[in-house]
Design an enzyme around this catalytic site. Sequence first.
Site, PDB file in Angstrom:
ATOM      1  N   SER A 134       0.830  -1.192   0.000  1.00  0.00           N
ATOM      2  CA  SER A 134       0.000   0.000   0.000  1.00  0.00           C
ATOM      3  C   SER A 134       0.878   1.261   0.000  1.00  0.00           C
ATOM      4  O   SER A 134       1.860   1.336  -0.751  1.00  0.00           O
ATOM      5  CB  SER A 134      -0.948  -0.038   1.202  1.00  0.00           C
ATOM      6  OG  SER A 134      -1.885   0.999   1.155  1.00  0.00           O
ATOM      7  N   ASP A 189      -7.772  -3.613  -7.496  1.00  0.00           N
ATOM      8  CA  ASP A 189      -7.203  -2.777  -6.437  1.00  0.00           C
ATOM      9  C   ASP A 189      -7.096  -1.347  -6.963  1.00  0.00           C
ATOM     10  O   ASP A 189      -6.410  -1.085  -7.960  1.00  0.00           O
ATOM     11  CB  ASP A 189      -5.813  -3.322  -6.073  1.00  0.00           C
ATOM     12  CG  ASP A 189      -5.148  -2.548  -4.946  1.00  0.00           C
ATOM     13  OD1 ASP A 189      -5.641  -1.475  -4.565  1.00  0.00           O
ATOM     14  OD2 ASP A 189      -4.109  -3.032  -4.451  1.00  0.00           O
ATOM     15  N   HIS A 248      -7.389  -4.654  -2.491  1.00  0.00           N
ATOM     16  CA  HIS A 248      -6.167  -4.026  -1.984  1.00  0.00           C
ATOM     17  C   HIS A 248      -5.626  -4.764  -0.768  1.00  0.00           C
ATOM     18  O   HIS A 248      -4.411  -4.799  -0.543  1.00  0.00           O
ATOM     19  CB  HIS A 248      -6.458  -2.568  -1.626  1.00  0.00           C
ATOM     20  CG  HIS A 248      -5.254  -1.800  -1.194  1.00  0.00           C
ATOM     21  ND1 HIS A 248      -4.168  -1.591  -2.011  1.00  0.00           N
ATOM     22  CD2 HIS A 248      -4.947  -1.201  -0.010  1.00  0.00           C
ATOM     23  CE1 HIS A 248      -3.251  -0.885  -1.370  1.00  0.00           C
ATOM     24  NE2 HIS A 248      -3.699  -0.643  -0.150  1.00  0.00           N
TER      25      HIS A 248
END
Length: 268
Positions: A134, A189, A248
């Site tokens: 991330s 994502d 994600h």
Amino acid sequence: MRLAISGDDYANLNLFEQFAAAAYCRNNNNDKAGGTKITCAVGNCPLVQNDDVVSVYEFENRSLTVLAFRGSRSVRNFVADANFPATQTDICPSCTAHAGFWNSWVEARPGVLAALKTAAASHPNNRVIVAGHSLGGAIADFAAADIRKSGVTADLYTYGAPRIAGAELSNFITNQNKGGNYRVTHKNDPVPRLPPLPLGFVHISPEYYISTPNNVVPTANDITKYTGSVNLLGNSGNNPLEIDLNAHGWYFGAVGACDPNNGIEFKE
């Protein structure tokens, strides 16, 4: 260009995702607890646990020194944010980057590089890995670039990382030739599709695109390698209106499950 991946690449993509997962666990983030064995209470880093990895500032085992950056609790705000300011960096001439990501790395840089120097003195033959999931993947990009500039070979593994910079800096990192780049994305994502291309942000190449649904562990056949700082065949080839934050959170497992609300707040 679409390319298949090797068994060795698959094994490493899986392993270093688990290091990124371990970085979310608070018990692994005490840089004063040198020698503490890495554990993930939710069971999402078995490869790391079984290899008797210990934490110093980074993670170490007998042959690896791994710098792993956890993601941020501000990821939902980042996805919804229409403001992506850029700033000048000191990595290369005329190289600008997302201001928040860059400022977070500048704040962390002295401690990280000092710890890496100490680890190198104790384990000079260790292979250096930089990993992150991330927004932690964005910080990992800058960390790898600076480490390579110092003359150290470092492999870079990111999972669900956003675009961090314009073509000058992204291409610079792609072409450093002091370690491999492994930018992993998953299905829909939304984070790797930000900041948007029209704002001048592009990715580091290559991309390793996972096509399996959420909660399914991918095999090597489910991962495709695409080259180029701008490609619309992997994650960016999905419908931009489809935003799946669950995608994600799932790569080879539930990467942020250990502490999903913990992370680095990026600095504006």
